[in-house]
Design a protein around this motif. Structure first.
Motif, PDB file in Angstrom:
ATOM      1  N   GLY A 183       0.801  -1.220   0.000  1.00  0.00           N
ATOM      2  CA  GLY A 183       0.000   0.000   0.000  1.00  0.00           C
ATOM      3  C   GLY A 183       0.835   1.272   0.000  1.00  0.00           C
ATOM      4  O   GLY A 183       0.390   2.317  -0.439  1.00  0.00           O
ATOM      5  N   VAL A 184       2.070   1.177   0.489  1.00  0.00           N
ATOM      6  CA  VAL A 184       3.002   2.315   0.481  1.00  0.00           C
ATOM      7  C   VAL A 184       3.696   2.428  -0.883  1.00  0.00           C
ATOM      8  O   VAL A 184       3.868   3.529  -1.410  1.00  0.00           O
ATOM      9  CB  VAL A 184       4.060   2.151   1.602  1.00  0.00           C
ATOM     10  CG1 VAL A 184       5.186   3.147   1.459  1.00  0.00           C
ATOM     11  CG2 VAL A 184       3.398   2.284   2.976  1.00  0.00           C
ATOM     12  N   LEU A 185       4.096   1.305  -1.438  1.00  0.00           N
ATOM     13  CA  LEU A 185       4.839   1.325  -2.697  1.00  0.00           C
ATOM     14  C   LEU A 185       3.961   1.688  -3.892  1.00  0.00           C
ATOM     15  O   LEU A 185       4.447   2.294  -4.852  1.00  0.00           O
ATOM     16  CB  LEU A 185       5.527  -0.021  -2.932  1.00  0.00           C
ATOM     17  CG  LEU A 185       6.674  -0.331  -1.982  1.00  0.00           C
ATOM     18  CD1 LEU A 185       7.156  -1.759  -2.169  1.00  0.00           C
ATOM     19  CD2 LEU A 185       7.817   0.656  -2.140  1.00  0.00           C
ATOM     20  N   MET A 245      13.096  -0.863  -2.527  1.00  0.00           N
ATOM     21  CA  MET A 245      12.066  -0.435  -3.482  1.00  0.00           C
ATOM     22  C   MET A 245      11.628   1.002  -3.217  1.00  0.00           C
ATOM     23  O   MET A 245      11.443   1.783  -4.144  1.00  0.00           O
ATOM     24  CB  MET A 245      10.855  -1.375  -3.416  1.00  0.00           C
ATOM     25  CG  MET A 245      11.133  -2.807  -3.793  1.00  0.00           C
ATOM     26  SD  MET A 245      11.218  -3.098  -5.544  1.00  0.00           S
ATOM     27  CE  MET A 245       9.618  -2.641  -6.090  1.00  0.00           C
ATOM     28  N   TYR A 246      11.449   1.342  -1.950  1.00  0.00           N
ATOM     29  CA  TYR A 246      11.025   2.705  -1.619  1.00  0.00           C
ATOM     30  C   TYR A 246      12.113   3.701  -2.009  1.00  0.00           C
ATOM     31  O   TYR A 246      11.828   4.751  -2.586  1.00  0.00           O
ATOM     32  CB  TYR A 246      10.695   2.827  -0.124  1.00  0.00           C
ATOM     33  CG  TYR A 246       9.973   4.109   0.182  1.00  0.00           C
ATOM     34  CD1 TYR A 246       8.596   4.190   0.016  1.00  0.00           C
ATOM     35  CD2 TYR A 246      10.654   5.245   0.600  1.00  0.00           C
ATOM     36  CE1 TYR A 246       7.922   5.373   0.261  1.00  0.00           C
ATOM     37  CE2 TYR A 246       9.987   6.431   0.849  1.00  0.00           C
ATOM     38  CZ  TYR A 246       8.621   6.484   0.680  1.00  0.00           C
ATOM     39  OH  TYR A 246       7.956   7.663   0.917  1.00  0.00           O
ATOM     40  N   SER A 247      13.356   3.375  -1.710  1.00  0.00           N
ATOM     41  CA  SER A 247      14.476   4.264  -2.042  1.00  0.00           C
ATOM     42  C   SER A 247      14.599   4.456  -3.543  1.00  0.00           C
ATOM     43  O   SER A 247      14.824   5.571  -4.015  1.00  0.00           O
ATOM     44  CB  SER A 247      15.791   3.714  -1.482  1.00  0.00           C
ATOM     45  OG  SER A 247      15.722   3.651  -0.078  1.00  0.00           O
ATOM     46  N   ILE A 248      14.446   3.379  -4.296  1.00  0.00           N
ATOM     47  CA  ILE A 248      14.480   3.500  -5.758  1.00  0.00           C
ATOM     48  C   ILE A 248      13.337   4.399  -6.226  1.00  0.00           C
ATOM     49  O   ILE A 248      13.509   5.229  -7.116  1.00  0.00           O
ATOM     50  CB  ILE A 248      14.409   2.104  -6.421  1.00  0.00           C
ATOM     51  CG1 ILE A 248      15.708   1.336  -6.157  1.00  0.00           C
ATOM     52  CG2 ILE A 248      14.143   2.221  -7.922  1.00  0.00           C
ATOM     53  CD1 ILE A 248      15.641  -0.138  -6.532  1.00  0.00           C
ATOM     54  N   GLY A 249      12.182   4.245  -5.608  1.00  0.00           N
ATOM     55  CA  GLY A 249      11.032   5.088  -5.953  1.00  0.00           C
ATOM     56  C   GLY A 249      11.269   6.562  -5.697  1.00  0.00           C
ATOM     57  O   GLY A 249      10.715   7.426  -6.379  1.00  0.00           O
ATOM     58  N   LEU A 250      12.118   6.882  -4.721  1.00  0.00           N
ATOM     59  CA  LEU A 250      12.425   8.290  -4.440  1.00  0.00           C
ATOM     60  C   LEU A 250      13.155   8.955  -5.601  1.00  0.00           C
ATOM     61  O   LEU A 250      13.078  10.174  -5.770  1.00  0.00           O
ATOM     62  CB  LEU A 250      13.241   8.415  -3.153  1.00  0.00           C
ATOM     63  CG  LEU A 250      12.496   8.086  -1.867  1.00  0.00           C
ATOM     64  CD1 LEU A 250      13.445   8.141  -0.679  1.00  0.00           C
ATOM     65  CD2 LEU A 250      11.308   9.021  -1.664  1.00  0.00           C
TER      66      LEU A 250
END
Length: 184
Positions: free
Chosen positions: A30-32, A156-161
Motif C-alpha cells: 500500500g506504500v509502494l 524499493m522505496y528508495s528506488i522510488g524516491l
C-alpha cells in the motif's frame, strides 16, 4: 517429542502471523503503490486506499484482537505490549491522516513520515522468545524472511524516491490542467 503450543502461544503466534502479513507485505504494498504510480498517473489513490482499508486494516485489527486475547491469558511484563499499542495507535492516526489529507487536501509529509516509522518494528526478533520462554523458538528462516522483506521494501522505496522529480512535475501539470478547466 515436541512440546505442544499453549493457548497463549497459539494466540501469540496468530497475532504474529497476522501482524507480519499486514505490516510486512500488505502495508508496504500500500506504500509502494503510490510511491511508483504517482509518477505516472493521478489515479493511484484508489489502489492505495483499497489495499489499506479492505486488506490491511482487517488484518491489523485481527492481529490486535489476537494480541489482546493472548495478553488476557499471560500478563508477562513486556515492552512489546506497549510498543504494540503504540504502533496500533500510530496506525489509526496514520489512517485518519490519510483520510484528512485526501478529503481536506493538506500537506502529506507527516503522513509519509509516520507511515515509514510504523514499518520499522522488530517484535519477531526479540519479543517472541521473551514472552514464551523460548520453548518454541522462531525459526531462523522466518527471521531471514522478515529481514529480506524489510530490506526489499526499503530498497524499493528508495528506488522510488529517484522518481520524485517526475512525480512533482506530473502533479504540477495536473494542478495546472485543473486550474485551466476550472477557469473555463
Amino acid at each position: 517429542m515436541a512440546i505442544p503450543f499453549s493457548v497463549y502461544e497459539e494466540r501469540a503466534r496468530a497475532h504474529g502471523i497476522l501482524a507480519s502479513v499486514a505490516f510486512l507485505i500488505i502495508v508496504p504494498l500500500g506504500v509502494l503503490i503510490p510511491r511508483y504510480l504517482r509518477t505516472f498517473s493521478n489515479r493511484w489513490w484508489w489502489a492505495h486506499w483499497l489495499i489499506n482499508l479492505l486488506v490491511a486494516a482487517p488484518l491489523i485489527f485481527a492481529a490486535w484482537a489476537m494480541a489482546k486475547s493472548a495478553r488476557s491469558i499471560s500478563h508477562l511484563p513486556t515492552n512489546h505490549h506497549s510498543v504494540g499499542r503504540t504502533i496500533f495507535g500510530l496506525y489509526i492516526v496514520q489512517f485518519l491522516f490519510g483520510a484528512v489529507i485526501h478529503f481536506v487536501r493538506v500537506p502529506i509529509i507527516l503522513h509519509v513520515g509516520l507511515g515509514l516509522l510504523i514499518l520499522t518494528h522488530g517484535g519477531l526478533y526479540h519479543q517472541w522468545e521473551y514472552a514464551t520462554g523460548n520453548v518454541h523458538p522462531v525459526k531462523g528462516s522466518l527471521k531471514h524472511a522478515w529481514l529480506a522483506l524489510l530490506l526489499i521494501f526499503w530498497l524499493m522505496y528508495s528506488i522510488g524516491l529517484v522518481l520524485l522529480r517526475r512525480q512533482f512535475a506530473q502533479e504540477r501539470e495536473g494542478r495546472l490542467l485543473k486550474q485551466d478547466q476550472d477557469g473555463l
